[in-house]
Design a protein around this motif. Sequence first.
Motif, mmCIF file in Angstrom:
data_model
loop_
_atom_site.group_PDB
_atom_site.id
_atom_site.type_symbol
_atom_site.label_atom_id
_atom_site.label_comp_id
_atom_site.label_asym_id
_atom_site.label_seq_id
_atom_site.Cartn_x
_atom_site.Cartn_y
_atom_site.Cartn_z
ATOM 1 N N PRO A 83 0.827 -1.207 0.000
ATOM 2 C CA PRO A 83 0.000 0.000 0.000
ATOM 3 C C PRO A 83 0.863 1.261 0.000
ATOM 4 C CG PRO A 83 -0.710 -1.556 1.699
ATOM 5 C CD PRO A 83 0.609 -2.043 1.189
ATOM 6 N N TRP A 84 0.343 2.305 -0.637
ATOM 7 C CA TRP A 84 0.997 3.601 -0.561
ATOM 8 C C TRP A 84 0.699 4.210 0.807
ATOM 9 C CZ3 TRP A 84 2.904 6.585 -5.060
ATOM 10 C CH2 TRP A 84 3.051 5.781 -6.190
ATOM 11 N N SER A 85 1.711 4.746 1.436
ATOM 12 C CA SER A 85 1.508 5.310 2.772
ATOM 13 C C SER A 85 2.633 6.282 3.100
ATOM 14 C CB SER A 85 1.439 4.206 3.836
ATOM 15 O OG SER A 85 2.653 3.476 3.877
ATOM 16 N N ALA A 86 2.351 7.147 4.058
ATOM 17 C CA ALA A 86 3.355 8.089 4.558
ATOM 18 C C ALA A 86 2.963 8.496 5.961
ATOM 19 C CB ALA A 86 3.453 9.315 3.655
ATOM 20 N N TYR A 87 3.955 8.842 6.756
ATOM 21 C CA TYR A 87 3.665 9.350 8.094
ATOM 22 C C TYR A 87 4.706 10.382 8.492
ATOM 23 C CZ TYR A 87 7.266 6.192 10.046
ATOM 24 O OH TYR A 87 8.451 5.547 10.335
ATOM 25 N N SER A 88 4.282 11.281 9.382
ATOM 26 C CA SER A 88 5.172 12.294 9.959
ATOM 27 C C SER A 88 4.974 12.304 11.462
ATOM 28 C CB SER A 88 4.880 13.683 9.391
ATOM 29 O OG SER A 88 5.139 13.736 8.006
ATOM 30 N N THR A 89 6.082 12.395 12.212
ATOM 31 C CA THR A 89 6.004 12.389 13.669
ATOM 32 C C THR A 89 6.924 13.449 14.266
ATOM 33 O OG1 THR A 89 7.751 10.710 13.864
ATOM 34 C CG2 THR A 89 5.465 9.921 13.769
ATOM 35 N N LEU A 90 6.566 13.872 15.453
ATOM 36 C CA LEU A 90 7.405 14.745 16.269
ATOM 37 C C LEU A 90 7.543 14.073 17.622
ATOM 38 C CD1 LEU A 90 8.863 17.473 16.775
ATOM 39 C CD2 LEU A 90 6.650 18.369 17.556
ATOM 40 N N GLY A 91 8.767 13.980 18.128
ATOM 41 C CA GLY A 91 8.950 13.262 19.377
ATOM 42 C C GLY A 91 10.201 13.661 20.125
ATOM 43 N N GLN A 92 10.412 12.977 21.235
ATOM 44 C CA GLN A 92 11.586 13.205 22.079
ATOM 45 C C GLN A 92 12.340 11.898 22.231
ATOM 46 O OE1 GLN A 92 10.829 15.252 25.761
ATOM 47 N NE2 GLN A 92 12.901 14.951 26.532
ATOM 48 N N ASN A 93 13.676 11.998 22.314
ATOM 49 C CA ASN A 93 14.488 10.786 22.473
ATOM 50 C C ASN A 93 15.549 11.003 23.544
ATOM 51 O OD1 ASN A 93 16.709 12.174 21.241
ATOM 52 N ND2 ASN A 93 15.915 11.611 19.221
ATOM 53 N N LEU A 94 16.136 9.888 23.955
ATOM 54 C CA LEU A 94 17.199 9.907 24.954
ATOM 55 C C LEU A 94 18.224 8.852 24.594
ATOM 56 C CD1 LEU A 94 18.592 10.482 27.683
ATOM 57 C CD2 LEU A 94 16.945 8.926 28.755
ATOM 58 N N VAL A 95 19.483 9.278 24.460
ATOM 59 C CA VAL A 95 20.610 8.357 24.333
ATOM 60 C C VAL A 95 21.331 8.366 25.672
ATOM 61 C CG1 VAL A 95 22.672 7.727 23.048
ATOM 62 C CG2 VAL A 95 20.817 8.923 21.889
ATOM 63 N N SER A 96 21.395 7.209 26.304
ATOM 64 C CA SER A 96 21.986 7.109 27.640
ATOM 65 C C SER A 96 23.178 6.163 27.583
ATOM 66 C CB SER A 96 20.941 6.602 28.637
ATOM 67 O OG SER A 96 21.400 6.717 29.957
ATOM 68 N N TYR A 97 24.388 6.724 27.774
ATOM 69 C CA TYR A 97 25.622 5.948 27.713
ATOM 70 C C TYR A 97 25.989 5.453 29.115
ATOM 71 C CZ TYR A 97 26.237 8.259 23.169
ATOM 72 O OH TYR A 97 26.062 8.720 21.901
ATOM 73 N N ASP A 98 26.285 4.183 29.235
ATOM 74 C CA ASP A 98 26.677 3.586 30.514
ATOM 75 C C ASP A 98 28.091 3.029 30.359
ATOM 76 O OD1 ASP A 98 27.037 2.186 32.844
ATOM 77 O OD2 ASP A 98 25.068 1.252 32.830
ATOM 78 N N ILE A 99 29.082 3.825 30.713
ATOM 79 C CA ILE A 99 30.479 3.436 30.526
ATOM 80 C C ILE A 99 30.862 2.296 31.468
ATOM 81 C CG2 ILE A 99 32.865 4.255 30.635
ATOM 82 C CD1 ILE A 99 31.800 7.057 29.994
#
Length: 302
Positions: A83-99
């Motif tokens: 199927p033809w489709s498209a989406y757009s989103t706005l969001g928040q992310n977190l990259v958490s490094y654990d050395i």
Amino acid sequence: PLLNGNQYLSIRFDNDFWDYTDYYYTNGLALGYSHPVFVSSPISRLLISNVNSGIDYYGIQLVQHIYTGLKPKVDSIVEGDRPWSAYSTLGQNLVSYDIRNKLQHYSEFNIGLLGPESGGGFLQDFVHVILPNNSAPKGWENQIATDIIIDYKYSLKKLFYESKQFESYTVASGQIGTLRDNVSWGFGLKYGKFIPFYMDKSIYKRKRMDAPFEKKLRYHLVFNIESKLIGYDATLQGGLFNKKSVYVLPSGAINRFVIESYIGFELSYGIIDLQFLQFWKSREFHTGEDHKYASVRLNIAF
């Protein structure tokens, strides 16, 4: 965890024109911005941190993905096609490094729209019209109908083995919401001159906030492969709430087991980090085909 004080802008562009296809996942755009102020957002409480160790990078992101059928110049519905489709989103992310534990947590929460209001069809029509010796695709009038996207993703990387110029890791992830439901697992490896994945990326490195960034050249090859168990995909089956799409694939037509891999090269110097990846994905539905596309990713630190 220590909240980072650096900022960076990230840009991602995916397209399959390098592979001479122009179908299925045919275009993707993502624009992200990381800043410590986003820790104050109420959404940040939904994201997963190392809590007691490591460094956290909070950010926001705007994403648009576009999918078309196998024959984009055919203006009628092709049974058994994507199927033809498209989406757009706005969001928040977190990259958490654990050395300390040699882990990397990644989580994101997104809201958005699936369907005509996402603007995917308009964008692809516009690009094809302005390109020389080209014409607009003809399937957008049959795209999946408008629906609401509420989506959550989480992934965890764990070091498996490392030496001076080589590292390997295992990865597990999950996604749940009105866009997709799936779980995946796999492994990856890097070879070259790089900073381990569980530490800050090279473009973030500086001794204090008022000091200049390290001007060191780093480069490496990367390979990753994952198996994915699919529960639901709105870009194939239509939205959860709006059942008025003129064409979707039935649940029984979806491949529940999909493999996705990529190989690529990453180069960084000073505040710039550039990555080029070539993806391959096994068929997502019974009557479909394997698909290839390329991704260019740029990070710029401040």
